[in-house]
Design a protein around this motif. Structure first.
Motif, PDB file in Angstrom:
ATOM      1  N   ILE A 119       0.833  -1.205   0.000  1.00  0.00           N
ATOM      2  CA  ILE A 119       0.000   0.000   0.000  1.00  0.00           C
ATOM      3  C   ILE A 119       0.865   1.251   0.000  1.00  0.00           C
ATOM      4  O   ILE A 119       0.633   2.194  -0.762  1.00  0.00           O
ATOM      5  CB  ILE A 119      -0.959  -0.013   1.206  1.00  0.00           C
ATOM      6  CG1 ILE A 119      -2.052  -1.066   0.992  1.00  0.00           C
ATOM      7  CG2 ILE A 119      -1.578   1.366   1.439  1.00  0.00           C
ATOM      8  CD1 ILE A 119      -2.955  -1.276   2.184  1.00  0.00           C
ATOM      9  N   VAL A 150      -5.900   3.948  -1.790  1.00  0.00           N
ATOM     10  CA  VAL A 150      -6.937   3.074  -1.230  1.00  0.00           C
ATOM     11  C   VAL A 150      -8.188   3.893  -0.937  1.00  0.00           C
ATOM     12  O   VAL A 150      -8.134   4.892  -0.208  1.00  0.00           O
ATOM     13  CB  VAL A 150      -6.441   2.379   0.057  1.00  0.00           C
ATOM     14  CG1 VAL A 150      -7.569   1.541   0.670  1.00  0.00           C
ATOM     15  CG2 VAL A 150      -5.232   1.500  -0.240  1.00  0.00           C
ATOM     16  N   VAL A 167     -12.174  -0.468   2.001  1.00  0.00           N
ATOM     17  CA  VAL A 167     -11.743  -1.774   2.492  1.00  0.00           C
ATOM     18  C   VAL A 167     -12.991  -2.537   2.913  1.00  0.00           C
ATOM     19  O   VAL A 167     -13.821  -2.022   3.674  1.00  0.00           O
ATOM     20  CB  VAL A 167     -10.780  -1.659   3.695  1.00  0.00           C
ATOM     21  CG1 VAL A 167     -10.239  -3.046   4.052  1.00  0.00           C
ATOM     22  CG2 VAL A 167      -9.631  -0.694   3.388  1.00  0.00           C
ATOM     23  N   VAL A 184     -11.173   7.305   3.479  1.00  0.00           N
ATOM     24  CA  VAL A 184     -11.299   5.853   3.319  1.00  0.00           C
ATOM     25  C   VAL A 184     -12.630   5.391   3.904  1.00  0.00           C
ATOM     26  O   VAL A 184     -13.027   5.815   4.989  1.00  0.00           O
ATOM     27  CB  VAL A 184     -10.152   5.106   4.036  1.00  0.00           C
ATOM     28  CG1 VAL A 184     -10.336   3.588   3.911  1.00  0.00           C
ATOM     29  CG2 VAL A 184      -8.803   5.508   3.473  1.00  0.00           C
ATOM     30  N   PHE A 189      -8.925  -4.789  -0.144  1.00  0.00           N
ATOM     31  CA  PHE A 189      -8.552  -3.383  -0.204  1.00  0.00           C
ATOM     32  C   PHE A 189      -8.725  -2.921  -1.643  1.00  0.00           C
ATOM     33  O   PHE A 189      -8.125  -3.488  -2.553  1.00  0.00           O
ATOM     34  CB  PHE A 189      -7.100  -3.194   0.226  1.00  0.00           C
ATOM     35  CG  PHE A 189      -6.866  -3.351   1.708  1.00  0.00           C
ATOM     36  CD1 PHE A 189      -6.494  -2.258   2.478  1.00  0.00           C
ATOM     37  CD2 PHE A 189      -7.008  -4.589   2.332  1.00  0.00           C
ATOM     38  CE1 PHE A 189      -6.273  -2.388   3.839  1.00  0.00           C
ATOM     39  CE2 PHE A 189      -6.790  -4.731   3.689  1.00  0.00           C
ATOM     40  CZ  PHE A 189      -6.425  -3.623   4.459  1.00  0.00           C
ATOM     41  N   GLY A 229      -8.245  -0.066  -4.420  1.00  0.00           N
ATOM     42  CA  GLY A 229      -7.520   1.156  -4.748  1.00  0.00           C
ATOM     43  C   GLY A 229      -7.862   1.654  -6.132  1.00  0.00           C
ATOM     44  O   GLY A 229      -8.604   1.006  -6.884  1.00  0.00           O
TER      45      GLY A 229
END
Length: 452
Positions: free
Chosen positions: A170, A178, A181, A297, A334, A336
């Motif tokens: 990451i 990112v 999640v 996020v 995850f 991205g």
């Protein structure tokens, strides 16, 4: 080795282990302190595996469990260890001989046992979650910092090589920025939901039910359907599926993305529950604002998913192949801007996978930055005590406390049915004073906390 020498060593190593590796310290006649005297509270179930893990290279001095039948296998493997029902009696009698403590009780007793250990200056490992109560979680972290003791929470994912590899990928930008999640689990695998009945029974002679209930003010009669396993669904004793697995699963994102601080959280698709027991199913969405070089996020949690490959209500994470078969028990993805990382378990014990797979060529060039840990949380703690390594990553102050708070605030959203805007510094929900009654438990007479 004399107890006063061991105490001086423990105090010194707590300071030296704080930031960097140090050589094995020598005491007395140039003899290294290698074998530690261990006291374990909770010796059946998960406690049995914790005792097994920490006993390697150490001496089991004392074993304490309110259920001596459930603990009998552990007792049999360590016949020289003194046996107790009550952890308070154990500390009163043997505190000067103890070097390190493990706590593997039901969640509601993590706090009082750990506080007693810290009060005596003992390094301590506490199983996850750190507590099932927000006030206790904050207090235990502050108390450990005040007393200067080494600590670790038993979330194994904080020590796995997969967690370190994931963070390295990451930070190297392999999947870009990112954005989301996703986590899922088949938990609960114990009874949860509205109006559950737990028939009472006669208390067996090998169990101290009063000690088992400990701090909880609700005076429930003994039920074999509560102890030894189904307590996890009770708000009083456990904290449901999120509390059971969240500290394992969220650990990867919490560490890799530096998620400590303020956030909002909202629960949806919550199945019926009541004031006693958590729901069978829920979806919980966290939003963390931008922090440092990281953008905002979103964390999406889904529990009660029996089979993510067949469940029509399950929201499949983006960024992974449509034909990828997802594990039933747990998983994490995850997502991205340039790709996705898929982990087929809750702990990052398996090697993460990259999608599209073409990213793997670039990932192989990523430098290894974070040291790998051997032996899990208990041995990580023991090395720190001996001065052979840094303080554990999942120590109460920097990691385990804030991570547990993140999990428990999610449960507040479930219980209140409202979106929560969490002020982490002040431990308050902005604009929702009704949250306050859930922050601290009501204690049974004689079990009120004392942190001095």
């Amino acid at each position: 080795m004399h107890s006063h020498s061991r105490r001086r060593f423990l105090q010194s190593s707590a300071l030296l282990a704080g930031s960097a590796f140090s050589p094995n310290l020598l005491l007395g006649n140039d003899k290294p302190l290698s074998e530690l005297n261990v006291a374990s509270v909770g010796c059946g179930g998960k406690g049995a595996s914790d005792v097994s893990a920490i006993s390697a290279g150490n001496r089991m001095l004392a074993l304490c469990d309110v259920d001596h039948n459930r603990a009998k296998d552990t007792f049999g493997k360590h016949p020289d260890a003194k046996q107790f029902f009550d952890y308070r009696e154990m500390f009163a009698e043997m505190a000067d001989q103890i070097d390190v403590v493990t706590v593997s009780t039901p969640d509601h007793m993590h706090f009082p046992v750990a506080v007693e250990a810290i009060k005596h200056g003992k390094p301590v490992m506490v199983q996850k979650p750190l507590s099932n109560n927000l006030w206790e979680t904050r207090q235990i972290a502050e108390y450990a910092e005040k007393k200067g003791v080494l600590t670790v929470m038993g979330n194994q994912g904080a020590t796995t090589s997969g967690t370190r590899l994931l963070r390295e990928w990451i930070e190297a930008g392999i999947i870009g920025e990112v954005k989301e999640v996703h986590y899922w689990t088949n938990r609960p695998i114990w009874p949860q939901g509205k109006n559950l009945k737990f028939p009472t029974g006669e208390i067996p002679g090998y169990l101290k039910w009063d000690l088992w209930q400990g701090t909880v003010a609700t005076d429930r009669p003994y039920s074999p359907k509560i102890h030894p396993f189904a307590w996890r669904g009770f708000w009083d004793y456990g904290c449901g599926a999120l509390g059971d697995i969240g500290c394992h699963s969220f650990n990867s994102a919490f560490w890799a993305l530096d998620l400590g601080g303020d956030f909002t959280v909202e629960a949806s698709k919550v199945s019926p529950f009541d004031e006693n027991v958590a729901p069978k199913r829920s979806t919980i969405v966290y939003d963390f604002p931008a922090k440092g070089k990281r953008g905002p996020v979103k964390i999406i949690w889904q529990d009660g998913v029996s089979n993510p490959n067949e469940d029509k209500e399950f929201v499949r994470p983006p960024g992974i192949p449509k034909d990828l078969k997802l594990p039933k028990s747990f998983g994490q993805v995850f997502v991205g801007t340039e790709g996705a990382i898929f982990v087929p378990d809750a702990y990052c014990s398996a090697t993460p996978k990259l999608f599209p797979e073409s990213l793997m060529a670039e990932a192989k060039k990523v430098e290894r930055i974070y040291p790998r840990v051997l032996g899990g949380p208990t041995q990580e703690l023991c090395r720190a005590i001996r001065g052979e390594g840094p303080k554990p990553i999942s120590n109460f102050v920097d990691h385990a406390g804030p991570l547990t708070e993140m999990v428990l605030v999610g449960n507040l959203s479930v219980r209140l049915g409202k979106k929560i805007d969490w002020n982490a510094k002040d431990m308050k929900a902005r604009g929702l004073p009704e949250v306050n009654e859930y922050l601290k438990r009501k204690y049974r007479d004689g079990w009120e906390p004392s942190l001095v």
